[in-house]
Design a protein around this motif. Structure first.
Motif, PDB file in Angstrom:
ATOM      1  N   GLN A  76       0.797  -1.193   0.082  1.00 43.87           N
ATOM      2  CA  GLN A  76      -0.043   0.028  -0.011  1.00 43.87           C
ATOM      3  C   GLN A  76       0.767   1.115   0.069  1.00 43.87           C
ATOM      4  O   GLN A  76       1.972   1.166   0.480  1.00 43.87           O
ATOM      5  CB  GLN A  76      -0.743  -0.002   1.184  1.00 43.87           C
ATOM      6  CG  GLN A  76      -1.844  -1.317   1.533  1.00 43.87           C
ATOM      7  CD  GLN A  76      -2.889  -1.226   2.506  1.00 43.87           C
ATOM      8  OE1 GLN A  76      -3.111   0.164   2.884  1.00 43.87           O
ATOM      9  NE2 GLN A  76      -3.454  -2.247   3.000  1.00 43.87           N
ATOM     10  N   ARG A  77       0.303   2.202  -0.450  1.00 40.33           N
ATOM     11  CA  ARG A  77       0.834   3.601  -0.629  1.00 40.33           C
ATOM     12  C   ARG A  77       1.499   4.106   0.720  1.00 40.33           C
ATOM     13  O   ARG A  77       2.686   4.667   0.956  1.00 40.33           O
ATOM     14  CB  ARG A  77       0.320   4.377  -1.288  1.00 40.33           C
ATOM     15  CG  ARG A  77      -0.181   4.256  -2.688  1.00 40.33           C
ATOM     16  CD  ARG A  77      -0.896   5.631  -3.353  1.00 40.33           C
ATOM     17  NE  ARG A  77      -0.870   5.257  -4.902  1.00 40.33           N
ATOM     18  CZ  ARG A  77      -1.599   6.206  -5.724  1.00 40.33           C
ATOM     19  NH1 ARG A  77      -2.094   7.131  -5.244  1.00 40.33           N
ATOM     20  NH2 ARG A  77      -1.500   5.873  -6.971  1.00 40.33           N
ATOM     21  N   SER A  78       0.522   4.009   1.824  1.00 42.12           N
ATOM     22  CA  SER A  78       0.757   4.585   3.128  1.00 42.12           C
ATOM     23  C   SER A  78       2.029   3.558   3.664  1.00 42.12           C
ATOM     24  O   SER A  78       2.368   3.961   4.961  1.00 42.12           O
ATOM     25  CB  SER A  78      -0.388   4.501   3.868  1.00 42.12           C
ATOM     26  OG  SER A  78      -0.774   3.119   3.975  1.00 42.12           O
ATOM     27  N   ALA A  79       2.346   2.502   3.332  1.00 39.73           N
ATOM     28  CA  ALA A  79       3.862   1.927   4.057  1.00 39.73           C
ATOM     29  C   ALA A  79       4.677   2.684   3.905  1.00 39.73           C
ATOM     30  O   ALA A  79       5.616   2.172   5.027  1.00 39.73           O
ATOM     31  CB  ALA A  79       3.777   0.462   2.948  1.00 39.73           C
ATOM     32  N   TRP A  80       4.946   3.642   3.400  1.00 41.62           N
ATOM     33  CA  TRP A  80       6.553   4.331   3.571  1.00 41.62           C
ATOM     34  C   TRP A  80       6.512   4.885   5.021  1.00 41.62           C
ATOM     35  O   TRP A  80       7.583   5.250   5.464  1.00 41.62           O
ATOM     36  CB  TRP A  80       6.276   5.609   2.445  1.00 41.62           C
ATOM     37  CG  TRP A  80       5.156   6.660   2.598  1.00 41.62           C
ATOM     38  CD1 TRP A  80       4.105   6.744   2.326  1.00 41.62           C
ATOM     39  CD2 TRP A  80       5.203   7.788   3.891  1.00 41.62           C
ATOM     40  NE1 TRP A  80       3.422   7.930   2.932  1.00 41.62           N
ATOM     41  CE2 TRP A  80       4.320   8.438   3.782  1.00 41.62           C
ATOM     42  CE3 TRP A  80       6.492   8.368   4.704  1.00 41.62           C
ATOM     43  CZ2 TRP A  80       4.358   9.655   4.471  1.00 41.62           C
ATOM     44  CZ3 TRP A  80       6.456   9.521   5.355  1.00 41.62           C
ATOM     45  CH2 TRP A  80       5.340  10.210   5.172  1.00 41.62           C
ATOM     46  N   TYR A  81       5.399   5.322   5.504  1.00 43.37           N
ATOM     47  CA  TYR A  81       5.593   6.067   6.911  1.00 43.37           C
ATOM     48  C   TYR A  81       6.008   4.831   7.907  1.00 43.37           C
ATOM     49  O   TYR A  81       6.975   5.190   8.787  1.00 43.37           O
ATOM     50  CB  TYR A  81       4.041   6.491   7.338  1.00 43.37           C
ATOM     51  CG  TYR A  81       4.339   7.220   8.785  1.00 43.37           C
ATOM     52  CD1 TYR A  81       4.924   8.228   8.873  1.00 43.37           C
ATOM     53  CD2 TYR A  81       3.563   6.796   9.763  1.00 43.37           C
ATOM     54  CE1 TYR A  81       5.157   8.836  10.084  1.00 43.37           C
ATOM     55  CE2 TYR A  81       3.430   7.331  11.058  1.00 43.37           C
ATOM     56  CZ  TYR A  81       4.395   8.486  11.061  1.00 43.37           C
ATOM     57  OH  TYR A  81       4.356   9.352  12.329  1.00 43.37           O
ATOM     58  N   PRO A  82       5.206   3.549   8.111  1.00 39.43           N
ATOM     59  CA  PRO A  82       6.014   2.944   9.078  1.00 39.43           C
ATOM     60  C   PRO A  82       7.512   2.239   8.643  1.00 39.43           C
ATOM     61  O   PRO A  82       8.030   1.815   9.663  1.00 39.43           O
ATOM     62  CB  PRO A  82       5.166   1.440   8.999  1.00 39.43           C
ATOM     63  CG  PRO A  82       4.307   1.587   7.605  1.00 39.43           C
ATOM     64  CD  PRO A  82       4.068   2.977   7.396  1.00 39.43           C
ATOM     65  N   TRP A  83       7.819   2.360   7.436  1.00 43.93           N
ATOM     66  CA  TRP A  83       9.107   1.966   7.136  1.00 43.93           C
ATOM     67  C   TRP A  83       9.992   2.982   7.530  1.00 43.93           C
ATOM     68  O   TRP A  83      10.947   2.993   8.002  1.00 43.93           O
ATOM     69  CB  TRP A  83       9.177   1.933   5.501  1.00 43.93           C
ATOM     70  CG  TRP A  83       9.008   0.421   4.771  1.00 43.93           C
ATOM     71  CD1 TRP A  83       7.950  -0.115   4.206  1.00 43.93           C
ATOM     72  CD2 TRP A  83       9.646  -0.631   4.929  1.00 43.93           C
ATOM     73  NE1 TRP A  83       7.967  -1.074   3.424  1.00 43.93           N
ATOM     74  CE2 TRP A  83       9.324  -1.481   4.292  1.00 43.93           C
ATOM     75  CE3 TRP A  83      10.902  -0.927   5.877  1.00 43.93           C
ATOM     76  CZ2 TRP A  83       9.601  -3.164   4.351  1.00 43.93           C
ATOM     77  CZ3 TRP A  83      11.643  -2.233   5.898  1.00 43.93           C
ATOM     78  CH2 TRP A  83      10.862  -3.155   4.971  1.00 43.93           C
ATOM     79  N   LEU A  84       9.649   4.272   7.386  1.00 43.82           N
ATOM     80  CA  LEU A  84      10.336   5.357   8.095  1.00 43.82           C
ATOM     81  C   LEU A  84      10.634   5.112   9.569  1.00 43.82           C
ATOM     82  O   LEU A  84      11.665   5.525   9.883  1.00 43.82           O
ATOM     83  CB  LEU A  84       9.680   6.641   7.703  1.00 43.82           C
ATOM     84  CG  LEU A  84      10.400   7.915   8.116  1.00 43.82           C
ATOM     85  CD1 LEU A  84      11.876   8.231   7.442  1.00 43.82           C
ATOM     86  CD2 LEU A  84       9.495   9.190   7.917  1.00 43.82           C
ATOM     87  N   LEU A  85       9.441   4.967  10.134  1.00 40.73           N
ATOM     88  CA  LEU A  85       9.534   4.757  11.717  1.00 40.73           C
ATOM     89  C   LEU A  85      10.494   3.626  12.096  1.00 40.73           C
ATOM     90  O   LEU A  85      11.249   3.650  12.766  1.00 40.73           O
ATOM     91  CB  LEU A  85       8.184   4.722  12.154  1.00 40.73           C
ATOM     92  CG  LEU A  85       7.431   5.735  12.159  1.00 40.73           C
ATOM     93  CD1 LEU A  85       5.837   5.096  12.898  1.00 40.73           C
ATOM     94  CD2 LEU A  85       7.899   6.959  12.849  1.00 40.73           C
ATOM     95  N   LEU A  86      10.353   2.387  11.271  1.00 38.39           N
ATOM     96  CA  LEU A  86      11.358   1.163  11.436  1.00 38.39           C
ATOM     97  C   LEU A  86      12.672   1.682  11.255  1.00 38.39           C
ATOM     98  O   LEU A  86      13.571   1.296  11.909  1.00 38.39           O
ATOM     99  CB  LEU A  86      10.800   0.190  10.539  1.00 38.39           C
ATOM    100  CG  LEU A  86      11.680  -1.106  10.589  1.00 38.39           C
ATOM    101  CD1 LEU A  86      11.398  -1.711  12.013  1.00 38.39           C
ATOM    102  CD2 LEU A  86      11.105  -2.215   9.529  1.00 38.39           C
ATOM    103  N   ALA A  87      13.055   2.374  10.246  1.00 37.36           N
ATOM    104  CA  ALA A  87      14.473   2.782   9.772  1.00 37.36           C
ATOM    105  C   ALA A  87      15.086   3.842  11.016  1.00 37.36           C
ATOM    106  O   ALA A  87      15.929   3.440  11.487  1.00 37.36           O
ATOM    107  CB  ALA A  87      14.610   3.595   8.622  1.00 37.36           C
TER     108      ALA A  87
END
Length: 218
Positions: A76-87
Motif C-alpha cells: 500500500q502507498r501508506s507503507a512508507w511511513y511505518p518503513w520510515l519509523l522502522l528505519a
C-alpha cells in the motif's frame, strides 16, 4: 475455473507453531539485552533512575510496532511511513547500544568490538519481529470450486452463452435481438440481461406501435 487454494498440512502448522515459539523466545532475549543497555545509557545521560526504563521501551517499541505495520500495509502507498519509523527506530537503537558498549566496556576491550557486540541485540530484535509477524499470518483457507449450474430449460443447448453486458437500452436491444435469432425465449433473455421480461417484450414491438403506446401513457 480456479483450482482450490492449497491448505498447509498439519505437519506444516506444527512447524509454524514451533518456529513462532522460538522466534518469540529469541525476540524476548534480544529485547532484554537491548533494554538493559539503553536503560543504563539513559541513567548515565542524566535521566532519573525511576524513569530510565521508559526510554528503551520507546526506542525498541517503535521497532516492534513499525515492523508489524510494515507487514500489515505491504503493497500500500501508506507503507512508507511505518518503513520510515522502522528505519529511524533501528538506527537509534543500534547507535545507542553501540555507544553504551563503548562507554561501559572494560579498558582492555577494543571499542569497535564492544560496539559490534552491542549492535547484535537490536538487529536481531528487528529481524526476529518481522519473521514472527510473517509466521503468524492467517493460514490459507481451502476454497472448493463452485458447482456448475444446470442449463436453463428455456435456452437451447446449441446456443453459445454470449458475454454478459450491462442492461443499457441500446446495447440490450441489440444483444436481445441476436439472442432471439438464436432461439432464446424472452424470459431467458430477460434473466441473462438482468431486466424484466416485459422490458424485453417492448424491445420487439414495432417502433410505431411503441411510440403510440408511450403517447397514450399519462
Amino acid at each position: 475455473m480456479n483450482p482450490p487454494t492449497t491448505v498447509r498440512p498439519r505437519g506444516g502448522r506444527v512447524a509454524v507453531v514451533t518456529a513462532v515459539a522460538g522466534t518469540v523466545f529469541i525476540a524476548a532475549g534480544a529485547f532484554w539485552l537491548s533494554f538493559t543497555a539503553l536503560a543504563d545509557l539513559a541513567r548515565r545521560s542524566g535521566v532519573d533512575a525511576g524513569q530510565a526504563w521508559a526510554w528503551p521501551l520507546i526506542v525498541d517499541g517503535i521497532i516492534v510496532v513499525a515492523t508489524v505495520a510494515v507487514v500489515a500495509l505491504a503493497g500500500q502507498r501508506s507503507a512508507w511511513y511505518p518503513w520510515l519509523l522502522l528505519a529511524a527506530g533501528a538506527l537509534v537503537s543500534v547507535t545507542a547500544n553501540a555507544v553504551h558498549a563503548v562507554v561501559a566496556a572494560d579498558a582492555d576491550v577494543p571499542g569497535v568490538l564492544a560496539a559490534c557486540v552491542a549492535a547484535v541485540p537490536p538487529l536481531v530484535l528487528l529481524a526476529i519481529t518481522h519473521l514472527t509477524v510473517i509466521l503468524t499470518r492467517p493460514l490459507p483457507v481451502s476454497i472448493e470450486p463452485a458447482e456448475e449450474s444446470a442449463p436453463d430449460e428455456d435456452m437451447p443447448d446449441a446456443a453459445p452463452a454470449p458475454p454478459a453486458v450491462a442492461p443499457v437500452r441500446q446495447v440490450g436491444r441489440e444483444l436481445a435481438a441476436r439472442l432471439r435469432e438464436q432461439g432464446w425465449s424472452n424470459k431467458a433473455i430477460a434473466r441473462h440481461l438482468g431486466v424484466h421480461p416485459s422490458t424485453v417484450g417492448r424491445w420487439f414491438v414495432p417502433p410505431a406501435l411503441t411510440t403510440a403506446e408511450e403517447k397514450e401513457t399519462p
